[in-house]
Design a protein around this motif. Structure first.
Motif, PDB file in Angstrom:
ATOM      1  N   ASP A 214       2.934   5.116  -8.572  1.00 31.31           N
ATOM      2  CA  ASP A 214       2.976   6.302  -9.424  1.00 31.31           C
ATOM      3  C   ASP A 214       3.865   6.108 -10.644  1.00 31.31           C
ATOM      4  O   ASP A 214       3.575   6.635 -11.720  1.00 31.31           O
ATOM      5  CB  ASP A 214       3.486   7.494  -8.601  1.00 31.31           C
ATOM      6  N   VAL A 215       4.956   5.346 -10.485  1.00 34.22           N
ATOM      7  CA  VAL A 215       5.938   5.174 -11.558  1.00 34.22           C
ATOM      8  C   VAL A 215       6.182   3.682 -11.780  1.00 34.22           C
ATOM      9  O   VAL A 215       6.478   2.951 -10.828  1.00 34.22           O
ATOM     10  CB  VAL A 215       7.275   5.869 -11.213  1.00 34.22           C
ATOM     11  N   LEU A 216       6.051   3.242 -13.033  1.00 35.08           N
ATOM     12  CA  LEU A 216       6.360   1.865 -13.407  1.00 35.08           C
ATOM     13  C   LEU A 216       7.328   1.906 -14.584  1.00 35.08           C
ATOM     14  O   LEU A 216       7.003   2.454 -15.643  1.00 35.08           O
ATOM     15  CB  LEU A 216       5.095   1.099 -13.796  1.00 35.08           C
ATOM     16  N   GLU A 217       8.513   1.328 -14.390  1.00 28.40           N
ATOM     17  CA  GLU A 217       9.526   1.284 -15.443  1.00 28.40           C
ATOM     18  C   GLU A 217       9.913  -0.164 -15.702  1.00 28.40           C
ATOM     19  O   GLU A 217      10.218  -0.908 -14.764  1.00 28.40           O
ATOM     20  CB  GLU A 217      10.762   2.099 -15.050  1.00 28.40           C
ATOM     21  N   MET A 218       9.897  -0.560 -16.972  1.00 30.64           N
ATOM     22  CA  MET A 218      10.300  -1.901 -17.371  1.00 30.64           C
ATOM     23  C   MET A 218      11.333  -1.792 -18.479  1.00 30.64           C
ATOM     24  O   MET A 218      11.136  -1.052 -19.447  1.00 30.64           O
ATOM     25  CB  MET A 218       9.105  -2.709 -17.888  1.00 30.64           C
ATOM     26  N   GLN A 219      12.427  -2.523 -18.326  1.00 37.20           N
ATOM     27  CA  GLN A 219      13.472  -2.522 -19.344  1.00 37.20           C
ATOM     28  C   GLN A 219      13.926  -3.946 -19.618  1.00 37.20           C
ATOM     29  O   GLN A 219      14.172  -4.712 -18.687  1.00 37.20           O
ATOM     30  CB  GLN A 219      14.655  -1.662 -18.891  1.00 37.20           C
ATOM     31  N   ASP A 220      13.991  -4.280 -20.907  1.00 34.23           N
ATOM     32  CA  ASP A 220      14.451  -5.603 -21.331  1.00 34.23           C
ATOM     33  C   ASP A 220      13.664  -6.712 -20.627  1.00 34.23           C
ATOM     34  O   ASP A 220      14.229  -7.706 -20.184  1.00 34.23           O
ATOM     35  CB  ASP A 220      15.948  -5.758 -21.062  1.00 34.23           C
ATOM     36  N   CYS A 221      12.355  -6.546 -20.534  1.00 35.04           N
ATOM     37  CA  CYS A 221      11.501  -7.554 -19.907  1.00 35.04           C
ATOM     38  C   CYS A 221      10.682  -8.280 -20.965  1.00 35.04           C
ATOM     39  O   CYS A 221      10.290  -7.685 -21.974  1.00 35.04           O
ATOM     40  CB  CYS A 221      10.552  -6.907 -18.892  1.00 35.04           C
ATOM     41  N   GLU A 222      10.433  -9.547 -20.726  1.00 37.43           N
ATOM     42  CA  GLU A 222       9.523 -10.310 -21.572  1.00 37.43           C
ATOM     43  C   GLU A 222       8.139 -10.290 -20.917  1.00 37.43           C
ATOM     44  O   GLU A 222       7.975 -10.768 -19.798  1.00 37.43           O
ATOM     45  CB  GLU A 222       9.987 -11.746 -21.748  1.00 37.43           C
ATOM     46  N   ILE A 223       7.179  -9.735 -21.624  1.00 35.16           N
ATOM     47  CA  ILE A 223       5.844  -9.543 -21.072  1.00 35.16           C
ATOM     48  C   ILE A 223       4.884 -10.507 -21.749  1.00 35.16           C
ATOM     49  O   ILE A 223       4.732 -10.486 -22.983  1.00 35.16           O
ATOM     50  CB  ILE A 223       5.377  -8.092 -21.282  1.00 35.16           C
TER      51      ILE A 223
ATOM     52  N   HIS B 122       0.805  -1.225   0.000  1.00 36.83           N
ATOM     53  CA  HIS B 122       0.000   0.000   0.000  1.00 36.83           C
ATOM     54  C   HIS B 122       0.835   1.271   0.000  1.00 36.83           C
ATOM     55  O   HIS B 122       0.274   2.350  -0.159  1.00 36.83           O
ATOM     56  CB  HIS B 122      -0.943  -0.013   1.207  1.00 36.83           C
ATOM     57  N   GLN B 123       2.167   1.149   0.178  1.00 37.55           N
ATOM     58  CA  GLN B 123       3.039   2.327   0.191  1.00 37.55           C
ATOM     59  C   GLN B 123       3.897   2.439  -1.064  1.00 37.55           C
ATOM     60  O   GLN B 123       4.588   3.440  -1.253  1.00 37.55           O
ATOM     61  CB  GLN B 123       3.945   2.287   1.425  1.00 37.55           C
ATOM     62  N   LEU B 124       3.882   1.428  -1.934  1.00 37.74           N
ATOM     63  CA  LEU B 124       4.769   1.413  -3.095  1.00 37.74           C
ATOM     64  C   LEU B 124       4.416   2.531  -4.072  1.00 37.74           C
ATOM     65  O   LEU B 124       3.285   2.614  -4.551  1.00 37.74           O
ATOM     66  CB  LEU B 124       4.683   0.059  -3.806  1.00 37.74           C
ATOM     67  N   THR B 125       5.401   3.390  -4.372  1.00 37.45           N
ATOM     68  CA  THR B 125       5.193   4.481  -5.326  1.00 37.45           C
ATOM     69  C   THR B 125       5.963   4.286  -6.623  1.00 37.45           C
ATOM     70  O   THR B 125       5.547   4.777  -7.674  1.00 37.45           O
ATOM     71  CB  THR B 125       5.623   5.831  -4.714  1.00 37.45           C
ATOM     72  N   THR B 126       7.106   3.551  -6.565  1.00 39.40           N
ATOM     73  CA  THR B 126       7.944   3.372  -7.754  1.00 39.40           C
ATOM     74  C   THR B 126       8.355   1.909  -7.876  1.00 39.40           C
ATOM     75  O   THR B 126       8.879   1.328  -6.925  1.00 39.40           O
ATOM     76  CB  THR B 126       9.212   4.246  -7.676  1.00 39.40           C
ATOM     77  N   LEU B 127       8.112   1.337  -9.058  1.00 42.62           N
ATOM     78  CA  LEU B 127       8.516  -0.038  -9.348  1.00 42.62           C
ATOM     79  C   LEU B 127       9.344  -0.025 -10.626  1.00 42.62           C
ATOM     80  O   LEU B 127       8.869   0.406 -11.679  1.00 42.62           O
ATOM     81  CB  LEU B 127       7.296  -0.939  -9.508  1.00 42.62           C
ATOM     82  N   ASP B 128      10.578  -0.496 -10.525  1.00 37.88           N
ATOM     83  CA  ASP B 128      11.520  -0.489 -11.653  1.00 37.88           C
ATOM     84  C   ASP B 128      12.085  -1.899 -11.791  1.00 37.88           C
ATOM     85  O   ASP B 128      12.795  -2.377 -10.910  1.00 37.88           O
ATOM     86  CB  ASP B 128      12.630   0.525 -11.379  1.00 37.88           C
ATOM     87  N   ILE B 129      11.756  -2.580 -12.894  1.00 38.32           N
ATOM     88  CA  ILE B 129      12.224  -3.949 -13.089  1.00 38.32           C
ATOM     89  C   ILE B 129      12.938  -4.060 -14.434  1.00 38.32           C
ATOM     90  O   ILE B 129      12.569  -3.410 -15.409  1.00 38.32           O
ATOM     91  CB  ILE B 129      11.069  -4.976 -13.011  1.00 38.32           C
ATOM     92  N   CYS B 130      13.968  -4.911 -14.449  1.00 40.77           N
ATOM     93  CA  CYS B 130      14.803  -5.040 -15.642  1.00 40.77           C
ATOM     94  C   CYS B 130      15.235  -6.486 -15.808  1.00 40.77           C
ATOM     95  O   CYS B 130      15.582  -7.161 -14.832  1.00 40.77           O
ATOM     96  CB  CYS B 130      16.018  -4.113 -15.506  1.00 40.77           C
ATOM     97  N   SER B 131      15.200  -6.972 -17.054  1.00 38.45           N
ATOM     98  CA  SER B 131      15.722  -8.289 -17.434  1.00 38.45           C
ATOM     99  C   SER B 131      15.018  -9.434 -16.718  1.00 38.45           C
ATOM    100  O   SER B 131      15.657 -10.366 -16.221  1.00 38.45           O
ATOM    101  CB  SER B 131      17.239  -8.367 -17.176  1.00 38.45           C
ATOM    102  N   VAL B 132      13.693  -9.370 -16.658  1.00 42.57           N
ATOM    103  CA  VAL B 132      12.917 -10.463 -16.092  1.00 42.57           C
ATOM    104  C   VAL B 132      11.837 -10.875 -17.084  1.00 42.57           C
ATOM    105  O   VAL B 132      11.452 -10.114 -17.966  1.00 42.57           O
ATOM    106  CB  VAL B 132      12.270 -10.087 -14.738  1.00 42.57           C
TER     107      VAL B 132
END
Length: 412
Positions: A156-165, A130-140
């Motif tokens: 508030d912020v979601l960043e994904m880099q080099d992820c397979e969705i 309930h407190q998470l404001t920024t999620l940044d994931i890479c290479s998953v």
């Protein structure tokens, strides 16, 4: 520390309050923070309640797990893992759940494998925080068919880099900033992005089918850069090889048009982008998604700044003409054209001459054409812009993105 204090053996740092010492430790990687436990009795357990957990470079999964198990479950301001991983997906899931249980605010996970072609699979990305404001994931690899962040109500912020969705839908009601860079989308279905509060969107060099954007009424800035290496891929998704700029080229061998023919008659991108004030669309002329969406005739009433690449000149300038006709408040237009010295665009001899009902926004004060060389095609584009109603004094040509020349074409 003064000379007299040093001579007296006074511990000035040790005299600071515990909260200040924890703040100091929060700027260190967690491995170094743990090492401070040998300094003195008072430092023995301070690292356990530091508000950050940070791992860089190479870390053993066993060490990370042990540290989390020994740490106090005090609230986390930030959890960062940017390292090579010798562990399993279960290790990473355990760490994510630990961070969520400590009500982490910023969560960054960048997992590097020794085989650079391999991503870390995460079968379950469900987070309740309930407190998470920024999620940044890479290479998953995100294996879930739905990425629902409803249990993170202030994300508030979601960043994904080099992820397979693999998700058919990504949804978050609170999200305001979304960035997806060099990610891989599904090949059999378009991922639906449902983020109605989004203010900033960045989709860069992703592969697979272009995601479907639901309405984003709060959108301010958007940048979509399509896969520039599509021609080297086995299946060129959303790129027509036969010049069918609107799809439906009729060739059975064209996978892109064949897939579009099998879809429901829906707008893929522009329905979500039409509320932006600052828009950037970069692609090759073979990309058909944007031009296909033109038939819904969205009006970009809030658009002030527009940046387009050479795709907008294909099919008799369909992209350029469309945006000029449907952006009544446009103030600045930039055309970034990759035209070499000996290249020219396939432009017909007769200039585009619209009827008066299609005259462009009177607010358009600046048109920049960025190119490497001033070839004949560039002059032709300038002439067409003038015929569309752009005052010649508002048109600038920038060579190599550095120098600027002003052209003074006169209508005949």
């Amino acid at each position: 520390m003064t000379d007299s204090a040093a001579a007296a053996g006074e511990d000035r740092i040790g005299a600071l309050p515990d909260d200040i010492l924890r703040l100091v430790l929060s700027f260190l990687p967690s491995r170094e923070s743990v090492c401070t436990c040998v300094l003195a009795r008072r430092w023995r357990n301070l690292w356990k309640s530091v508000p950050t957990v940070v791992f860089y470079e190479e870390e053993e999964a066993r060490f990370v797990t042990s540290l989390l198990l020994l740490r106090d479950r005090t609230p986390l301001r930030e959890f960062v893992f940017v390292s090579f991983l010798d562990g399993t997906p279960q290790d990473a899931e355990l760490w994510l759940r630990y961070a969520a249980s400590c009500q982490v605010k910023v969560l960054r996970l960048a997992v590097h494998r020794y085989d650079f072609t391999e991503r870390l699979p995460l079968p379950d990305m469900t987070l309740v925080c309930h407190q998470l404001t920024t999620l940044d994931i890479c290479s998953v690899t995100l294996e879930e068919r739905t990425l629902d962040f409803s249990s993170c109500p202030v994300l508030d912020v979601l960043e994904m880099q080099d992820c397979e969705i693999n998700a058919e839908k990504i949804s978050c009601q609170s999200l305001r900033h979304l960035s997806m860079d060099t990610c891989s989308f599904p090949e059999d279905v378009r991922t639906r992005i449902s983020c109605p509060s989004l203010a900033a969107l960045d989709l860069t060099e992703n592969v697979g089918l272009t995601p479907f954007l639901e309405s984003m009424p709060s959108l301010v800035t958007a940048s979509v850069r399509f896969d520039t290496e599509w021609s080297e891929r086995e299946e060129p998704y959303d790129h027509c090889l036969n010049g069918g700029y609107y799809g439906h080229c009729g060739e059975d061998s064209c996978l892109a048009c064949h897939h579009i023919d099998s879809e429901d008659d829906v707008c893929v991108l522009l329905d979500g982008l039409c509320g932006a004030a600052d828009l950037k669309l970069i692609s090759t002329p073979k990309m058909i998604i944007c031009t296909r969406d033109f038939k819904w005739r969205h009006t970009f009433t809030k658009l002030k700044t527009l940046y387009l690449s050479e795709w907008c000149l294909a099919a008799d300038f369909s992209g350029l003409v469309y945006f000029l006709q449907h952006s009544p408040n446009l103030e600045k237009l930039t055309l970034a054209l990759k035209i070499c010295e000996q290249e020219s665009l396939n432009i017909k001899d007769d200039s585009y001459k619209p009827s008066k009902e299609y005259l462009i926004s009177k607010n358009l004060k600046v048109v920049e054409i960025k190119c490497c060389y001033e070839v004949e095609s560039i002059h032709h584009i300038v002439e067409i812009l003038i015929n569309l109603g752009v005052p010649p004094e508002n048109i600038n040509i920038l060579h190599n993105h550095e120098s600027s020349d002003r052209f003074s074409f006169e209508e005949e």
